[in-house]
Design a protein around this motif. Structure first.
Motif, PDB file in Angstrom:
ATOM      1  N   ASP A  12     -31.318  -7.691  31.134  1.00 41.25           N
ATOM      2  CA  ASP A  12     -31.700  -6.311  30.851  1.00 41.25           C
ATOM      3  C   ASP A  12     -31.696  -6.012  29.349  1.00 41.25           C
ATOM      4  OD1 ASP A  12     -32.018  -5.814  33.532  1.00 41.25           O
ATOM      5  OD2 ASP A  12     -29.994  -5.021  33.804  1.00 41.25           O
ATOM      6  N   ALA A  13     -30.709  -6.529  28.639  1.00 38.31           N
ATOM      7  CA  ALA A  13     -30.609  -6.264  27.203  1.00 38.31           C
ATOM      8  C   ALA A  13     -31.298  -7.323  26.354  1.00 38.31           C
ATOM      9  CB  ALA A  13     -29.142  -6.156  26.802  1.00 38.31           C
ATOM     10  N   GLY A  14     -31.698  -8.456  26.990  1.00 43.19           N
ATOM     11  CA  GLY A  14     -32.417  -9.487  26.255  1.00 43.19           C
ATOM     12  C   GLY A  14     -31.551 -10.372  25.383  1.00 43.19           C
ATOM     13  N   TRP A  15     -30.315 -10.642  25.804  1.00 42.13           N
ATOM     14  CA  TRP A  15     -29.392 -11.471  25.028  1.00 42.13           C
ATOM     15  C   TRP A  15     -29.121 -12.810  25.719  1.00 42.13           C
ATOM     16  CZ3 TRP A  15     -28.011 -10.286  20.218  1.00 42.13           C
ATOM     17  CH2 TRP A  15     -27.934  -8.948  19.814  1.00 42.13           C
ATOM     18  N   LEU A  16     -28.972 -13.849  24.920  1.00 36.37           N
ATOM     19  CA  LEU A  16     -28.314 -15.084  25.326  1.00 36.37           C
ATOM     20  C   LEU A  16     -27.119 -15.227  24.394  1.00 36.37           C
ATOM     21  CD1 LEU A  16     -27.979 -17.828  26.782  1.00 36.37           C
ATOM     22  CD2 LEU A  16     -29.509 -18.818  25.051  1.00 36.37           C
ATOM     23  N   VAL A  17     -25.916 -15.212  24.958  1.00 34.50           N
ATOM     24  CA  VAL A  17     -24.680 -15.233  24.175  1.00 34.50           C
ATOM     25  C   VAL A  17     -23.958 -16.545  24.471  1.00 34.50           C
ATOM     26  CG1 VAL A  17     -22.505 -14.066  23.694  1.00 34.50           C
ATOM     27  CG2 VAL A  17     -24.537 -12.721  24.317  1.00 34.50           C
ATOM     28  N   VAL A  18     -23.732 -17.354  23.447  1.00 34.06           N
ATOM     29  CA  VAL A  18     -23.119 -18.672  23.612  1.00 34.06           C
ATOM     30  C   VAL A  18     -21.739 -18.667  22.972  1.00 34.06           C
ATOM     31  CG1 VAL A  18     -23.377 -21.156  23.241  1.00 34.06           C
ATOM     32  CG2 VAL A  18     -25.415 -19.728  23.517  1.00 34.06           C
ATOM     33  N   ASP A  19     -20.755 -19.128  23.713  1.00 37.83           N
ATOM     34  CA  ASP A  19     -19.382 -19.212  23.217  1.00 37.83           C
ATOM     35  C   ASP A  19     -19.204 -20.547  22.506  1.00 37.83           C
ATOM     36  OD1 ASP A  19     -16.700 -19.085  22.707  1.00 37.83           O
ATOM     37  OD2 ASP A  19     -16.053 -19.226  24.795  1.00 37.83           O
ATOM     38  N   ALA A  20     -19.619 -20.604  21.239  1.00 37.23           N
ATOM     39  CA  ALA A  20     -19.561 -21.851  20.475  1.00 37.23           C
ATOM     40  C   ALA A  20     -19.187 -21.550  19.041  1.00 37.23           C
ATOM     41  CB  ALA A  20     -20.898 -22.578  20.531  1.00 37.23           C
ATOM     42  N   ALA A  21     -18.239 -22.325  18.503  1.00 44.27           N
ATOM     43  CA  ALA A  21     -17.829 -22.132  17.117  1.00 44.27           C
ATOM     44  C   ALA A  21     -18.838 -22.730  16.151  1.00 44.27           C
ATOM     45  CB  ALA A  21     -16.455 -22.753  16.891  1.00 44.27           C
ATOM     46  N   SER A  22     -19.554 -23.762  16.584  1.00 43.64           N
ATOM     47  CA  SER A  22     -20.505 -24.433  15.702  1.00 43.64           C
ATOM     48  C   SER A  22     -21.926 -24.267  16.208  1.00 43.64           C
ATOM     49  CB  SER A  22     -20.177 -25.923  15.592  1.00 43.64           C
ATOM     50  OG  SER A  22     -20.481 -26.590  16.807  1.00 43.64           O
ATOM     51  N   GLY A  23     -22.859 -24.277  15.281  1.00 45.47           N
ATOM     52  CA  GLY A  23     -24.263 -24.210  15.653  1.00 45.47           C
ATOM     53  C   GLY A  23     -24.694 -25.421  16.461  1.00 45.47           C
ATOM     54  N   LYS A  24     -24.079 -26.575  16.193  1.00 43.30           N
ATOM     55  CA  LYS A  24     -24.453 -27.797  16.912  1.00 43.30           C
ATOM     56  C   LYS A  24     -24.175 -27.668  18.407  1.00 43.30           C
ATOM     57  CE  LYS A  24     -23.465 -32.738  17.263  1.00 43.30           C
ATOM     58  NZ  LYS A  24     -22.625 -33.871  16.763  1.00 43.30           N
ATOM     59  N   LYS A  25     -22.995 -27.129  18.756  1.00 46.89           N
ATOM     60  CA  LYS A  25     -22.657 -26.977  20.176  1.00 46.89           C
ATOM     61  C   LYS A  25     -23.591 -25.987  20.858  1.00 46.89           C
ATOM     62  CE  LYS A  25     -17.753 -28.206  20.080  1.00 46.89           C
ATOM     63  NZ  LYS A  25     -16.378 -27.749  20.381  1.00 46.89           N
ATOM     64  N   ALA A  26     -23.929 -24.911  20.150  1.00 47.26           N
ATOM     65  CA  ALA A  26     -24.860 -23.940  20.720  1.00 47.26           C
ATOM     66  C   ALA A  26     -26.236 -24.572  20.904  1.00 47.26           C
ATOM     67  CB  ALA A  26     -24.953 -22.718  19.816  1.00 47.26           C
ATOM     68  N   ASP A  27     -26.664 -25.371  19.935  1.00 47.02           N
ATOM     69  CA  ASP A  27     -27.974 -26.028  20.025  1.00 47.02           C
ATOM     70  C   ASP A  27     -28.022 -27.001  21.203  1.00 47.02           C
ATOM     71  OD1 ASP A  27     -28.878 -24.655  17.836  1.00 47.02           O
ATOM     72  OD2 ASP A  27     -28.579 -26.300  16.423  1.00 47.02           O
ATOM     73  N   GLU A  28     -26.909 -27.692  21.462  1.00 44.26           N
ATOM     74  CA  GLU A  28     -26.879 -28.623  22.592  1.00 44.26           C
ATOM     75  C   GLU A  28     -27.095 -27.875  23.902  1.00 44.26           C
ATOM     76  OE1 GLU A  28     -23.883 -32.150  20.931  1.00 44.26           O
ATOM     77  OE2 GLU A  28     -23.070 -30.456  22.042  1.00 44.26           O
ATOM     78  N   LEU A  29     -26.434 -26.715  24.030  1.00 45.22           N
ATOM     79  CA  LEU A  29     -26.594 -25.944  25.264  1.00 45.22           C
ATOM     80  C   LEU A  29     -28.009 -25.393  25.399  1.00 45.22           C
ATOM     81  CD1 LEU A  29     -24.257 -23.744  27.192  1.00 45.22           C
ATOM     82  CD2 LEU A  29     -26.387 -22.693  26.465  1.00 45.22           C
ATOM     83  N   THR A  30     -28.547 -24.805  24.335  1.00 46.25           N
ATOM     84  CA  THR A  30     -29.903 -24.237  24.429  1.00 46.25           C
ATOM     85  C   THR A  30     -30.935 -25.338  24.666  1.00 46.25           C
ATOM     86  OG1 THR A  30     -30.130 -24.254  22.003  1.00 46.25           O
ATOM     87  CG2 THR A  30     -29.342 -22.224  23.033  1.00 46.25           C
ATOM     88  N   SER A  31     -30.718 -26.531  24.099  1.00 46.26           N
ATOM     89  CA  SER A  31     -31.637 -27.645  24.337  1.00 46.26           C
ATOM     90  C   SER A  31     -31.605 -28.078  25.799  1.00 46.26           C
ATOM     91  CB  SER A  31     -31.292 -28.831  23.432  1.00 46.26           C
ATOM     92  OG  SER A  31     -31.477 -28.509  22.075  1.00 46.26           O
ATOM     93  N   ALA A  32     -30.391 -28.142  26.374  1.00 53.92           N
ATOM     94  CA  ALA A  32     -30.263 -28.512  27.781  1.00 53.92           C
ATOM     95  C   ALA A  32     -30.906 -27.456  28.675  1.00 53.92           C
ATOM     96  CB  ALA A  32     -28.791 -28.698  28.147  1.00 53.92           C
ATOM     97  N   LEU A  33     -30.706 -26.196  28.330  1.00 50.76           N
ATOM     98  CA  LEU A  33     -31.301 -25.105  29.106  1.00 50.76           C
ATOM     99  C   LEU A  33     -32.826 -25.165  29.017  1.00 50.76           C
ATOM    100  CD1 LEU A  33     -30.477 -22.701  30.834  1.00 50.76           C
ATOM    101  CD2 LEU A  33     -30.359 -21.313  28.756  1.00 50.76           C
ATOM    102  N   ARG A  34     -33.313 -25.492  27.835  1.00 48.17           N
ATOM    103  CA  ARG A  34     -34.769 -25.589  27.653  1.00 48.17           C
ATOM    104  C   ARG A  34     -35.341 -26.743  28.489  1.00 48.17           C
ATOM    105  NH1 ARG A  34     -34.568 -25.224  22.713  1.00 48.17           N
ATOM    106  NH2 ARG A  34     -35.228 -23.059  22.444  1.00 48.17           N
ATOM    107  N   ARG A  35     -34.597 -27.837  28.597  1.00 45.72           N
ATOM    108  CA  ARG A  35     -35.055 -28.970  29.422  1.00 45.72           C
ATOM    109  C   ARG A  35     -35.211 -28.555  30.882  1.00 45.72           C
ATOM    110  NH1 ARG A  35     -31.007 -33.750  28.620  1.00 45.72           N
ATOM    111  NH2 ARG A  35     -32.193 -34.537  30.410  1.00 45.72           N
TER     112      ARG A  35
END
Length: 306
Positions: free
Chosen positions: A132-155
């Motif tokens: 509804d609000a258009g957010w994806l919120v990732v609980d990650a301290a580093s950009g690398k960990k967030a990128d791994e999750l978004t890459s997996a989600l994109r796959r």
């Protein structure tokens, strides 16, 4: 379940996939442990825990997901030493020099020998989608960990129309004005920690902790041209965090005022407890994130209409 760090993404198109459809897509990349010869495995796990019923958990329209990464630990220094020893043995035995390409082959052979015996390390990262609000919120301290999750989600989804949160005003400039000019908003309370950086290419970095940020010695750094790159704040008496100039939110903590709301809820099992935590987390961040954007002049760039 409480998030500790936030990496914030905005959907550039409405997220209209149903939780059931998302569950089906994530199943394609459900986590499985590394095989004997795999150095790493990555996949989705139930957010509630390993015994959870599904790979997605929905509360108040928000969708929680969790990914797990398993890596075999083979120290690079050990590999390097063993390659050197085997190369010396070959050079002594055959009276010739072991070239770079052959050393790479030795390294690959050693990895195959050591992987089945290596210990495995696991890490997890959670995220939630607020359609509804258009957010994806990732609980990650580093950009690398967030990128791994978004890459997996994109796959799994084939496409993931998101971009990192972008704001109109420079976060560093805004936070600097809060402290240097005393222009901090009424619902924001600065803590006793900040990082100051000289904007020159090789500028000095000063980290201030457990000190009044209005003190003369801190203000002197602003006169010398330093700017705030991180600042500890409390928002509305409910959320404490460390804001960074890249809009990452670190060391997120909900105050007792928020957590006291859990005391009156009837909680009978693990899933109900998770659901209650998620409901409060989502509601509080649902108020905080729009205000965070507002503090820095609103969003820049296009996002999906809520």
């Amino acid at each position: 379940m409480w998030f500790r760090n936030l990496r914030l993404y905005r959907f550039t198109e409405p997220f209209d996939l149903s939780p059931e459809a998302l569950e089906s897509r994530l199943t394609q990349l459900a986590f499985r442990p590394c095989s004997r010869l795999e150095p790493m495995s990555y996949g989705f796990v139930p957010p509630v825990g390993d015994n959870g019923p599904a790979l997605v958990h929905v509360t108040d329209g928000r969708i929680m997901i969790r990914a797990r990464k398993e890596e075999k630990i083979v120290p690079g220094g050990v590999i390097k030493q063993m390659v050197a020893e085997r190369a010396r043995e070959i050079e002594v035995r055959e009276g010739r020099q072991v070239r770079r390409k052959e050393r790479e082959t030795l390294r690959e052979e050693l990895m195959l020998e050591l992987l089945p015996k290596a210990l495995a390390r696991r890490q997890e990262v959670a995220a939630y989608i607020d359609p509804d609000a258009g957010w994806l919120v990732v609980d990650a301290a580093s950009g690398k960990k967030a990128d791994e999750l978004t890459s997996a989600l994109r796959r799994c989804l084939e496409r993931l129309p998101i971009r990192a949160l972008m704001v109109a005003d420079s976060p560093s400039a805004v936070m600097t004005s809060w402290l240097a000019e005393g222009e901090i908003p009424s619902d924001v309370l600065s803590g006793e920690e900040c990082e100051l950086r000289d904007p020159s290419e090789e500028g000095a970095v000063v980290r201030v902790k457990k000190q009044d940020l209005a003190a003369e010695e801190v203000l002197g750094h602003f006169k010398a041209g330093k700017r705030v790159t991180r600042l500890a704040i409390t928002w509305d008496g409910r959320i404490e965090c460390l804001l960074a100039e890249d809009m990452a939110v670190r060391r997120l903590r909900f105050t007792d005022v928020v957590k006291e709301a859990l005391e009156d809820l009837p909680i009978e099992d693990e899933i109900m407890a998770f659901d209650a935590d998620f409901a409060i987390l989502g509601a509080e961040l649902g108020r905080f994130l729009p205000r965070l954007v507002e503090l820095f002049g609103g969003e820049s760039g296009e996002v999906a209409a809520p």
